[in-house]
Design a protein around this motif. Structure first.
Motif, PDB file in Angstrom:
ATOM      1  N   VAL A  61      15.740   3.516  15.706  1.00 13.15           N
ATOM      2  CA  VAL A  61      16.653   3.737  14.590  1.00 13.15           C
ATOM      3  C   VAL A  61      16.056   3.157  13.312  1.00 13.15           C
ATOM      4  CG1 VAL A  61      18.969   3.276  13.672  1.00 13.15           C
ATOM      5  CG2 VAL A  61      18.643   3.617  16.118  1.00 13.15           C
ATOM      6  N   VAL A  62      16.070   3.950  12.230  1.00  9.89           N
ATOM      7  CA  VAL A  62      15.617   3.488  10.919  1.00  9.89           C
ATOM      8  C   VAL A  62      16.630   2.465  10.400  1.00  9.89           C
ATOM      9  CG1 VAL A  62      15.119   4.151   8.536  1.00  9.89           C
ATOM     10  CG2 VAL A  62      14.517   5.703  10.413  1.00  9.89           C
ATOM     11  N   VAL A  63      16.142   1.277  10.029  1.00  9.36           N
ATOM     12  CA  VAL A  63      17.005   0.229   9.486  1.00  9.36           C
ATOM     13  C   VAL A  63      16.915   0.212   7.960  1.00  9.36           C
ATOM     14  CG1 VAL A  63      17.424  -2.258   9.414  1.00  9.36           C
ATOM     15  CG2 VAL A  63      16.801  -1.172  11.567  1.00  9.36           C
ATOM     16  N   GLY A  64      15.714   0.360   7.421  1.00 13.74           N
ATOM     17  CA  GLY A  64      15.534   0.335   5.970  1.00 13.74           C
ATOM     18  C   GLY A  64      14.163   0.834   5.589  1.00 13.74           C
ATOM     19  N   LEU A  65      13.985   1.071   4.293  1.00 10.31           N
ATOM     20  CA  LEU A  65      12.730   1.609   3.773  1.00 10.31           C
ATOM     21  C   LEU A  65      12.373   0.923   2.462  1.00 10.31           C
ATOM     22  CD1 LEU A  65      13.964   5.228   4.108  1.00 10.31           C
ATOM     23  CD2 LEU A  65      12.004   4.396   5.371  1.00 10.31           C
ATOM     24  N   ASP A  66      11.082   0.806   2.209  1.00  9.68           N
ATOM     25  CA  ASP A  66      10.575   0.354   0.915  1.00  9.68           C
ATOM     26  C   ASP A  66       9.368   1.232   0.612  1.00  9.68           C
ATOM     27  OD1 ASP A  66       9.947  -0.953  -1.417  1.00  9.68           O
ATOM     28  OD2 ASP A  66       9.211  -2.768  -0.439  1.00  9.68           O
ATOM     29  N   LEU A  67       9.617   2.386  -0.018  1.00  6.65           N
ATOM     30  CA  LEU A  67       8.577   3.386  -0.237  1.00  6.65           C
ATOM     31  C   LEU A  67       8.299   3.578  -1.718  1.00  6.65           C
ATOM     32  CD1 LEU A  67       9.849   6.087   2.287  1.00  6.65           C
ATOM     33  CD2 LEU A  67       8.080   4.360   2.670  1.00  6.65           C
ATOM     34  N   ASP A  68       7.037   3.873  -2.046  1.00 10.91           N
ATOM     35  CA  ASP A  68       6.599   4.163  -3.408  1.00 10.91           C
ATOM     36  C   ASP A  68       5.845   5.477  -3.412  1.00 10.91           C
ATOM     37  OD1 ASP A  68       7.471   1.693  -4.662  1.00 10.91           O
ATOM     38  OD2 ASP A  68       5.853   0.713  -3.549  1.00 10.91           O
ATOM     39  N   ASP A  69       5.694   6.072  -4.588  1.00 16.22           N
ATOM     40  CA  ASP A  69       4.896   7.287  -4.723  1.00 16.22           C
ATOM     41  C   ASP A  69       3.456   7.014  -4.317  1.00 16.22           C
ATOM     42  OD1 ASP A  69       7.036   8.756  -5.679  1.00 16.22           O
ATOM     43  OD2 ASP A  69       6.577   8.326  -7.776  1.00 16.22           O
ATOM     44  N   ALA A  70       2.877   7.946  -3.585  1.00 21.38           N
ATOM     45  CA  ALA A  70       1.476   7.844  -3.177  1.00 21.38           C
ATOM     46  C   ALA A  70       0.592   8.331  -4.317  1.00 21.38           C
ATOM     47  CB  ALA A  70       1.228   8.681  -1.930  1.00 21.38           C
ATOM     48  N   ASP A  71      -0.621   7.863  -4.355  1.00 14.57           N
ATOM     49  CA  ASP A  71      -1.589   8.323  -5.344  1.00 14.57           C
ATOM     50  C   ASP A  71      -2.242   9.590  -4.839  1.00 14.57           C
ATOM     51  OD1 ASP A  71      -1.091   6.158  -7.010  1.00 14.57           O
ATOM     52  OD2 ASP A  71      -2.590   4.911  -6.025  1.00 14.57           O
ATOM     53  N   SER A  72      -1.525  10.701  -4.946  1.00 19.68           N
ATOM     54  CA  SER A  72      -2.060  11.979  -4.478  1.00 19.68           C
ATOM     55  C   SER A  72      -1.415  13.109  -5.266  1.00 19.68           C
ATOM     56  CB  SER A  72      -1.813  12.165  -2.982  1.00 19.68           C
ATOM     57  OG  SER A  72      -0.447  12.378  -2.736  1.00 19.68           O
ATOM     58  N   ARG A  73      -1.954  14.295  -5.105  1.00 23.90           N
ATOM     59  CA  ARG A  73      -1.410  15.468  -5.797  1.00 23.90           C
ATOM     60  C   ARG A  73      -0.124  15.953  -5.136  1.00 23.90           C
ATOM     61  NH1 ARG A  73      -7.152  18.495  -6.510  1.00 23.90           N
ATOM     62  NH2 ARG A  73      -8.002  16.998  -7.985  1.00 23.90           N
ATOM     63  N   GLU A  74       0.015  15.685  -3.856  1.00 16.38           N
ATOM     64  CA  GLU A  74       1.224  16.082  -3.136  1.00 16.38           C
ATOM     65  C   GLU A  74       2.335  15.089  -3.444  1.00 16.38           C
ATOM     66  OE1 GLU A  74       0.749  16.848   1.079  1.00 16.38           O
ATOM     67  OE2 GLU A  74      -1.406  16.851   0.783  1.00 16.38           O
ATOM     68  N   GLU A  75       3.564  15.531  -3.238  1.00 12.50           N
ATOM     69  CA  GLU A  75       4.698  14.628  -3.404  1.00 12.50           C
ATOM     70  C   GLU A  75       4.874  13.846  -2.114  1.00 12.50           C
ATOM     71  OE1 GLU A  75       8.255  16.295  -5.016  1.00 12.50           O
ATOM     72  OE2 GLU A  75       7.135  17.591  -6.363  1.00 12.50           O
ATOM     73  N   ARG A  76       4.161  12.715  -2.014  1.00 15.01           N
ATOM     74  CA  ARG A  76       4.185  11.890  -0.816  1.00 15.01           C
ATOM     75  C   ARG A  76       4.609  10.478  -1.173  1.00 15.01           C
ATOM     76  NH1 ARG A  76       2.615  14.560   3.382  1.00 15.01           N
ATOM     77  NH2 ARG A  76       2.462  12.756   4.715  1.00 15.01           N
ATOM     78  N   LEU A  77       5.171   9.803  -0.190  1.00  8.46           N
ATOM     79  CA  LEU A  77       5.589   8.418  -0.330  1.00  8.46           C
ATOM     80  C   LEU A  77       4.855   7.577   0.703  1.00  8.46           C
ATOM     81  CD1 LEU A  77       9.434   9.104  -0.500  1.00  8.46           C
ATOM     82  CD2 LEU A  77       7.915   8.653  -2.440  1.00  8.46           C
ATOM     83  N   VAL A  78       4.530   6.356   0.343  1.00  8.23           N
ATOM     84  CA  VAL A  78       3.911   5.402   1.273  1.00  8.23           C
ATOM     85  C   VAL A  78       4.648   4.073   1.151  1.00  8.23           C
ATOM     86  CG1 VAL A  78       1.626   6.463   1.287  1.00  8.23           C
ATOM     87  CG2 VAL A  78       2.156   4.741  -0.419  1.00  8.23           C
ATOM     88  N   GLY A  79       4.634   3.318   2.237  1.00 13.61           N
ATOM     89  CA  GLY A  79       5.277   2.012   2.206  1.00 13.61           C
ATOM     90  C   GLY A  79       5.723   1.580   3.576  1.00 13.61           C
ATOM     91  N   VAL A  80       6.792   0.787   3.595  1.00 14.76           N
ATOM     92  CA  VAL A  80       7.246   0.143   4.820  1.00 14.76           C
ATOM     93  C   VAL A  80       8.538   0.791   5.324  1.00 14.76           C
ATOM     94  CG1 VAL A  80       8.056  -2.044   5.822  1.00 14.76           C
ATOM     95  CG2 VAL A  80       6.205  -2.039   4.138  1.00 14.76           C
ATOM     96  N   LEU A  81       8.550   1.063   6.615  1.00 16.59           N
ATOM     97  CA  LEU A  81       9.740   1.517   7.337  1.00 16.59           C
ATOM     98  C   LEU A  81      10.130   0.386   8.279  1.00 16.59           C
ATOM     99  CD1 LEU A  81      11.533   4.033   8.469  1.00 16.59           C
ATOM    100  CD2 LEU A  81       9.854   3.979  10.295  1.00 16.59           C
ATOM    101  N   ASN A  82      11.380  -0.026   8.211  1.00 20.46           N
ATOM    102  CA  ASN A  82      11.903  -1.021   9.149  1.00 20.46           C
ATOM    103  C   ASN A  82      12.762  -0.293  10.171  1.00 20.46           C
ATOM    104  OD1 ASN A  82      10.904  -3.434   7.795  1.00 20.46           O
ATOM    105  ND2 ASN A  82      12.320  -2.859   6.182  1.00 20.46           N
ATOM    106  N   TYR A  83      12.547  -0.607  11.453  1.00 22.92           N
ATOM    107  CA  TYR A  83      13.291   0.071  12.515  1.00 22.92           C
ATOM    108  C   TYR A  83      13.598  -0.882  13.644  1.00 22.92           C
ATOM    109  CZ  TYR A  83       8.858   0.214  15.080  1.00 22.92           C
ATOM    110  OH  TYR A  83       7.700  -0.133  15.736  1.00 22.92           O
TER     111      TYR A  83
END
Length: 85
Positions: A61-83
């Motif tokens: 189960v996903v508990v929380g997220l801390d995501l930022d925009d990735a440095d790429s041409r695509e609309e991607r997010l990178v960061g931490v998923l807490n589960y």
């Protein structure tokens, strides 16, 4: 207790707290989180814990997220998923 993992995800497929997922190993050895509705995210550096959950086919189960925009041409997010299991 929550576990944290580094993930990479399409912005349109971003998980939300409370969603369930399982971990699947791909043929190219990537580990993906598979959400109930078919959306996916990629574990950037899977740990032993993720490998164990994948082998057990355990629902998580996903508990929380801390995501930022990735440095790429695509609309991607990178960061931490807490589960949790």
């Amino acid at each position: 207790m929550a576990t944290s993992a580094q993930i990479d995800v399409k912005a349109s497929e971003k998980p939300t707290p409370g969603e369930k997922f399982i971990i699947q190993l791909q043929e190219n050895s990537e580990m993906l989180g598979l959400l109930n509705d078919g959306r996916t995210f990629r574990f950037k550096t899977p740990s032993t814990t993720e490998r164990d959950y994948q082998q057990e086919n355990k629902s998580l189960v996903v508990v929380g997220l801390d995501l930022d925009d990735a440095d790429s041409r695509e609309e991607r997010l990178v960061g931490v998923l807490n589960y949790r299991s």
